[in-house]
Scaffold this motif. Sequence first.
Motif, PDB file in Angstrom:
ATOM      1  N   PRO A  60      41.558  14.846  20.975  1.00  0.00           N
ATOM      2  CA  PRO A  60      41.733  16.106  19.954  1.00  0.00           C
ATOM      3  C   PRO A  60      40.379  16.300  19.092  1.00  0.00           C
ATOM      4  N   THR A  61      39.438  14.991  19.569  1.00  0.00           N
ATOM      5  CA  THR A  61      38.349  14.369  18.508  1.00  0.00           C
ATOM      6  C   THR A  61      37.126  14.808  19.507  1.00  0.00           C
ATOM      7  N   THR A  62      35.762  15.392  19.100  1.00  0.00           N
ATOM      8  CA  THR A  62      34.709  14.588  20.047  1.00  0.00           C
ATOM      9  C   THR A  62      33.944  12.619  19.620  1.00  0.00           C
ATOM     10  N   GLU A  63      33.624  12.662  20.273  1.00  0.00           N
ATOM     11  CA  GLU A  63      32.428  11.152  19.820  1.00  0.00           C
ATOM     12  C   GLU A  63      31.703  11.541  19.069  1.00  0.00           C
ATOM     13  N   GLU A  64      30.903  12.697  18.398  1.00  0.00           N
ATOM     14  CA  GLU A  64      30.548  13.356  17.368  1.00  0.00           C
ATOM     15  C   GLU A  64      31.325  13.521  15.877  1.00  0.00           C
ATOM     16  N   GLN A  65      32.171  13.897  16.417  1.00  0.00           N
ATOM     17  CA  GLN A  65      33.412  13.479  14.766  1.00  0.00           C
ATOM     18  C   GLN A  65      33.939  12.300  14.732  1.00  0.00           C
ATOM     19  N   ASP A  66      33.949  11.305  15.679  1.00  0.00           N
ATOM     20  CA  ASP A  66      34.697  10.096  15.569  1.00  0.00           C
ATOM     21  C   ASP A  66      33.012   9.502  14.644  1.00  0.00           C
ATOM     22  N   VAL A  67      32.392   9.395  15.607  1.00  0.00           N
ATOM     23  CA  VAL A  67      30.995   8.652  14.604  1.00  0.00           C
ATOM     24  C   VAL A  67      31.152   9.363  13.189  1.00  0.00           C
ATOM     25  N   GLU A  68      31.112  10.784  12.888  1.00  0.00           N
ATOM     26  CA  GLU A  68      30.989  11.405  11.527  1.00  0.00           C
ATOM     27  C   GLU A  68      31.840  10.206  11.040  1.00  0.00           C
ATOM     28  N   LEU A  69      33.369  10.465  11.237  1.00  0.00           N
ATOM     29  CA  LEU A  69      34.484   9.940  10.343  1.00  0.00           C
ATOM     30  C   LEU A  69      33.973   7.919   9.871  1.00  0.00           C
ATOM     31  N   ILE A  70      33.248   7.122  10.984  1.00  0.00           N
ATOM     32  CA  ILE A  70      33.302   6.267  11.248  1.00  0.00           C
ATOM     33  C   ILE A  70      32.614   5.889   9.669  1.00  0.00           C
ATOM     34  N   LYS A  71      31.374   6.552   9.297  1.00  0.00           N
ATOM     35  CA  LYS A  71      30.415   6.794   9.209  1.00  0.00           C
ATOM     36  C   LYS A  71      30.090   6.981   7.044  1.00  0.00           C
ATOM     37  N   ASP A  72      31.709   7.837   7.336  1.00  0.00           N
ATOM     38  CA  ASP A  72      32.238   7.834   6.205  1.00  0.00           C
ATOM     39  C   ASP A  72      33.220   7.049   5.759  1.00  0.00           C
ATOM     40  N   LYS A  73      32.300   5.712   5.079  1.00  0.00           N
ATOM     41  CA  LYS A  73      32.788   4.794   4.517  1.00  0.00           C
ATOM     42  C   LYS A  73      34.242   5.119   3.854  1.00  0.00           C
ATOM     43  N   ASN A  74      34.332   5.618   2.551  1.00  0.00           N
ATOM     44  CA  ASN A  74      35.108   6.042   1.644  1.00  0.00           C
ATOM     45  C   ASN A  74      36.130   6.491   2.174  1.00  0.00           C
ATOM     46  N   MET A  75      36.650   7.830   3.061  1.00  0.00           N
ATOM     47  CA  MET A  75      37.050   7.667   3.859  1.00  0.00           C
ATOM     48  C   MET A  75      37.859   7.340   4.815  1.00  0.00           C
ATOM     49  N   PHE A  76      36.649   6.428   5.802  1.00  0.00           N
ATOM     50  CA  PHE A  76      37.199   5.136   6.703  1.00  0.00           C
ATOM     51  C   PHE A  76      37.977   4.058   6.159  1.00  0.00           C
TER      52      PHE A  76
END
Length: 118
Positions: A60-76
């Motif tokens: 449902p997501t790209t690797e890049e989207q997953d990386v961005e999600l992981i980088k967003d410490k507050n959201m993650f």
Amino acid sequence: ADRYPVEMLEYLRLMCMSPEDLGEKKLEDFDYSRTISSANEREALTTVIEAVRMQLEKYPTTEEQDVELIKDKNMFGTLSKQARMAIRHRRNEKRLLKRTIAALEKEIKKRGLEGETR
């Protein structure tokens, strides 16, 4: 390290055989652990690439989207531990699949099979 089983490649060599590859031989006369023809080898390797790309498209997501999600410490950080682990696992699966494609494309290039067609 190999990114795909040798047995799978042998099977694909058989399944990708053309009448030109077969000639006057019988199927049992071939050694499928070896290249049958340049066009056959390219088709077998390309079949794996296409299958891996199809698997990547199912996420449902790209690797890049997953990386961005992981980088967003507050959201993650708001996600459960299980959700965070699942996202990291999903990202790692995508990396492995992309590396498999890259390895196969490199193999095609190394063997000079880029322009081989039926």
